[in-house]
Design a protein around this motif. Structure first.
Motif, short mmCIF file in Angstrom:
data_model
loop_
_atom_site.label_atom_id
_atom_site.label_comp_id
_atom_site.label_asym_id
_atom_site.label_seq_id
_atom_site.Cartn_x
_atom_site.Cartn_y
_atom_site.Cartn_z
N ALA A 185 33.11 35.72 33.24
CA ALA A 185 33.83 36.07 34.44
C ALA A 185 35.31 36.35 33.98
N CYS A 186 35.85 35.36 33.20
CA CYS A 186 37.19 35.38 32.70
C CYS A 186 37.55 36.70 32.05
N SER A 187 36.59 37.23 31.31
CA SER A 187 37.03 38.49 30.43
C SER A 187 37.27 39.45 31.45
N MET A 188 36.22 39.88 32.47
CA MET A 188 36.36 40.70 33.26
C MET A 188 37.70 40.48 34.33
N ALA A 189 37.94 39.45 34.37
CA ALA A 189 39.23 39.15 35.34
C ALA A 189 40.59 39.59 34.28
N LEU A 190 40.28 39.12 33.10
CA LEU A 190 41.46 39.45 32.18
C LEU A 190 41.59 41.09 32.06
N SER A 233 49.50 37.29 42.59
CA SER A 233 48.05 36.81 43.28
C SER A 233 46.97 37.58 42.55
N MET A 234 45.80 36.91 42.27
CA MET A 234 44.59 37.33 41.72
C MET A 234 43.18 36.96 42.53
N ASN A 235 42.79 37.98 43.21
CA ASN A 235 41.55 37.49 43.96
C ASN A 235 40.55 38.43 43.33
N VAL A 236 39.33 37.85 42.75
CA VAL A 236 38.08 38.53 42.17
C VAL A 236 36.90 37.97 42.96
N ASP A 237 36.16 39.12 43.40
CA ASP A 237 34.68 38.82 44.05
C ASP A 237 33.53 39.35 43.08
N PHE A 238 32.84 38.46 42.70
CA PHE A 238 31.83 38.87 41.79
C PHE A 238 30.61 39.25 42.49
N VAL A 239 30.36 40.48 42.65
CA VAL A 239 29.24 40.97 43.44
C VAL A 239 28.21 41.44 42.92
N LYS A 279 35.01 42.82 42.31
CA LYS A 279 35.99 43.66 43.17
C LYS A 279 37.23 42.83 42.91
N ALA A 280 38.30 43.50 42.60
CA ALA A 280 39.60 42.79 42.39
C ALA A 280 40.79 43.12 43.15
N GLU A 281 41.53 42.29 43.51
CA GLU A 281 43.01 42.60 44.06
C GLU A 281 43.87 41.90 43.29
N MET A 282 44.75 42.64 42.69
CA MET A 282 45.84 42.14 42.11
C MET A 282 47.32 42.45 42.33
#
Length: 240
Positions: free
Chosen positions: A141-146, A170-176, A221-224
């Motif tokens: 998960a952290c690698s995809m967020a990175l 801000s970093m919002n990540v939903d793992f769908v 789904k990420a919001e950066m």
């Protein structure tokens, strides 16, 4: 030859009728050809006017180039431009990756590759390697967020003036969905956000980002949200 007067009279009538029909057919053919020539002439003139008039997409691209040319390249964008002019196009992704991974060491450790790097769009690629997998064999998960953070950070960093610094706000990540294989991440800036970054002294922007795995699905789904502040103001806060 034994033909009667009635026969010759009838023969001349038929002959005159055939001659009249031939003349009528020739006139019809001539008018038809003229009509087709006029139609073709109108079609060609319409094509010429259409080619001379720029399409909506061309006008949009021209306006975008005019907008981008109004603002000076920052140090990062200048280095990228020089590299593109020096290296063949096939080596551009290698140059982008070396430049970014040298700036952000964690991205190099994770193996992030930058395929495209411009002032309005960035694409990064992350291979599913064992060192960055989770317990079920997918990308951690952290690698995809990175990867999402890197793509959005690059596109913001390509535009922030040298007098300012970009900061993740801000970093919002939903793992769908479960990630399958490698991922590609595309980040882009709208024209309005592009102008804001260059003209406003400070602010923040939500960068559009799309993450896609090998199956074509969107695992996260990420919001950066990125901010930019003046370097002098940041130093004053640090000293205080």
């Amino acid at each position: 030859f034994g033909f009667s007067a009635d026969y010759w009279q009838h023969h001349h009538k038929v002959s005159d009728k055939n001659t009249h029909c031939d003349r009528y057919r020739r006139q019809n053919i001539y008018h038809t050809i003229q009509l087709f020539q006029k139609i073709l002439s109108n079609i060609n003139s319409c094509r010429e006017r259409h080619n001379q008039r720029p399409t909506k997409n061309i006008r949009f691209q021209e306006r975008k180039k005019e907008t981008m040319s109004r603002y000076k390249l920052n140090k990062m964008a200048s280095i990228v431009q020089k590299m593109e002019n020096y290296l063949p196009k096939t080596f551009h992704p290698l140059g982008y990756s070396l430049l970014f991974n040298n700036m952000v060491k964690l991205a190099g450790t994770a193996g992030i590759k930058v395929n495209n790097m411009s002032r309005q769009e960035v694409e990064v690629y992350l291979k599913n390697r064992k060192s960055i997998q989770n317990h079920i064999g997918g990308l951690h998960a952290c690698s995809m967020a990175l990867a999402a953070e890197s793509a959005t950070g690059i596109v913001v960093g390509m535009n922030v003036p040298d007098t300012h610094i970009p900061l993740i706000k801000s970093m919002n990540v939903d793992f769908v969905k479960r990630c399958q294989g490698d991922i590609r991440v595309k980040a882009s800036l709208s024209d309005e956000d592009f102008v804001r970054i260059h003209e406003e002294d400070r602010g923040d922007v939500t960068v559009q980002v799309h993450v896609e795995d090998e199956s074509g699905n969107e695992p996260i789904k990420a919001e950066m949200i990125w901010a930019w502040v003046n370097k002098n103001r940041a130093r004053q806060k640090k000293d205080n």
